[in-house]
Motif scaffolding. Structure first.
Motif, PDB file in Angstrom:
ATOM      1  N   ARG A  35      42.304 -29.189  -4.543  1.00 36.34           N
ATOM      2  CA  ARG A  35      42.956 -30.454  -4.910  1.00 36.34           C
ATOM      3  C   ARG A  35      41.910 -31.493  -5.309  1.00 36.34           C
ATOM      4  NH1 ARG A  35      43.361 -34.736  -2.046  1.00 36.34           N
ATOM      5  NH2 ARG A  35      43.009 -33.687  -0.070  1.00 36.34           N
ATOM      6  N   LEU A  36      40.845 -31.616  -4.505  1.00 36.55           N
ATOM      7  CA  LEU A  36      39.788 -32.584  -4.810  1.00 36.55           C
ATOM      8  C   LEU A  36      39.071 -32.246  -6.116  1.00 36.55           C
ATOM      9  CD1 LEU A  36      38.295 -32.963  -1.228  1.00 36.55           C
ATOM     10  CD2 LEU A  36      39.611 -34.694  -2.484  1.00 36.55           C
ATOM     11  N   ALA A  37      38.781 -30.965  -6.307  1.00 34.00           N
ATOM     12  CA  ALA A  37      38.098 -30.542  -7.535  1.00 34.00           C
ATOM     13  C   ALA A  37      38.966 -30.827  -8.752  1.00 34.00           C
ATOM     14  CB  ALA A  37      37.745 -29.065  -7.447  1.00 34.00           C
ATOM     15  N   GLN A  38      40.271 -30.619  -8.635  1.00 38.95           N
ATOM     16  CA  GLN A  38      41.168 -30.915  -9.755  1.00 38.95           C
ATOM     17  C   GLN A  38      41.216 -32.411 -10.033  1.00 38.95           C
ATOM     18  OE1 GLN A  38      42.900 -28.491 -11.764  1.00 38.95           O
ATOM     19  NE2 GLN A  38      42.913 -30.345 -13.011  1.00 38.95           N
ATOM     20  N   GLU A  39      41.220 -33.223  -8.974  1.00 42.36           N
ATOM     21  CA  GLU A  39      41.205 -34.683  -9.170  1.00 42.36           C
ATOM     22  C   GLU A  39      39.926 -35.112  -9.889  1.00 42.36           C
ATOM     23  OE1 GLU A  39      41.861 -36.835  -5.512  1.00 42.36           O
ATOM     24  OE2 GLU A  39      43.655 -35.663  -5.058  1.00 42.36           O
ATOM     25  N   ARG A  40      38.800 -34.519  -9.509  1.00 40.37           N
ATOM     26  CA  ARG A  40      37.530 -34.840 -10.170  1.00 40.37           C
ATOM     27  C   ARG A  40      37.558 -34.383 -11.626  1.00 40.37           C
ATOM     28  NH1 ARG A  40      32.807 -32.401 -11.441  1.00 40.37           N
ATOM     29  NH2 ARG A  40      31.055 -33.812 -11.673  1.00 40.37           N
ATOM     30  N   SER A  81      40.213 -29.961 -22.315  1.00 40.33           N
ATOM     31  CA  SER A  81      41.095 -29.560 -21.227  1.00 40.33           C
ATOM     32  C   SER A  81      40.289 -28.763 -20.213  1.00 40.33           C
ATOM     33  CB  SER A  81      42.265 -28.712 -21.740  1.00 40.33           C
ATOM     34  OG  SER A  81      41.797 -27.491 -22.273  1.00 40.33           O
ATOM     35  N   GLY A  82      40.874 -28.582 -19.052  1.00 38.52           N
ATOM     36  CA  GLY A  82      40.196 -27.818 -18.012  1.00 38.52           C
ATOM     37  C   GLY A  82      41.153 -27.482 -16.899  1.00 38.52           C
ATOM     38  N   LYS A  83      40.793 -26.436 -16.163  1.00 36.46           N
ATOM     39  CA  LYS A  83      41.611 -26.050 -15.013  1.00 36.46           C
ATOM     40  C   LYS A  83      40.715 -25.376 -13.993  1.00 36.46           C
ATOM     41  CE  LYS A  83      42.927 -21.522 -16.709  1.00 36.46           C
ATOM     42  NZ  LYS A  83      43.959 -20.556 -16.899  1.00 36.46           N
ATOM     43  N   ILE A  84      41.166 -25.393 -12.755  1.00 38.42           N
ATOM     44  CA  ILE A  84      40.466 -24.692 -11.682  1.00 38.42           C
ATOM     45  C   ILE A  84      40.805 -23.215 -11.840  1.00 38.42           C
ATOM     46  CG2 ILE A  84      40.204 -24.430  -9.186  1.00 38.42           C
ATOM     47  CD1 ILE A  84      39.361 -27.195 -10.238  1.00 38.42           C
ATOM     48  N   ASP A  85      39.780 -22.397 -11.901  1.00 40.81           N
ATOM     49  CA  ASP A  85      39.979 -20.956 -12.019  1.00 40.81           C
ATOM     50  C   ASP A  85      39.989 -20.303 -10.642  1.00 40.81           C
ATOM     51  OD1 ASP A  85      40.209 -18.515 -13.555  1.00 40.81           O
ATOM     52  OD2 ASP A  85      38.152 -18.097 -12.934  1.00 40.81           O
TER      53      ASP A  85
END
Length: 131
Positions: A35-40, A81-85
């Motif tokens: 969650r934190l990594a996605q917020e960053r 764009s980006g996403k957590i893998d």
């Protein structure tokens, strides 16, 4: 009338207990760091470097000013764009892998890359580890 008050009181009490139970629901380190990594990542995609800086550890922020931090993440300006893998944790460390799509001034097509970061737990709080 008194019967209705009892039903309303019971409903209200049920909602309060359910709300409190939600507050104490524990999450795994992977969920928290994800969650934190996605917020960053969202902050970087929005070009909000000040917000992205807040995810770095207190020790990092005490030695590296926001002005000195910004050039280190300036490349994110080209991110589209980006996403957590994936998020993988062991004890007090988590490794996060992002998939980012970007475009450069020289290459006019979208490119995709993988970015790896390490997050550390300090006194119960998760922070992005930066050297």
């Amino acid at each position: 009338m008194q019967k209705n008050i009892g039903v309303v009181s019971l409903l209200f009490a049920t909602l309060i207990v359910a709300g409190c139970a939600g507050q104490f629901k524990s999450s795994t380190p992977e969920e928290t760091v994800g969650r934190l990594a996605q917020e960053r990542l969202d902050a970087l995609l929005a070009k909000d470097l000040e917000k992205a800086y807040e995810f770095t550890s207190p020790a990092y922020r005490s030695s590296v000013s926001l002005a000195r931090y910004k050039p280190h993440v300036a490349g994110a300006a080209g991110w589209k764009s980006g996403k957590i893998d994936s998020v993988s944790c062991e004890e007090q460390l988590c490794d996060v892998r992002y998939i980012v799509t970007y475009r450069t001034a020289f290459i006019k097509t979208d490119l995709t890359t993988q970015i790896n970061e390490r997050w550390i737990n300090i006194d119960g709080n998760w922070w992005l580890y930066q050297k």
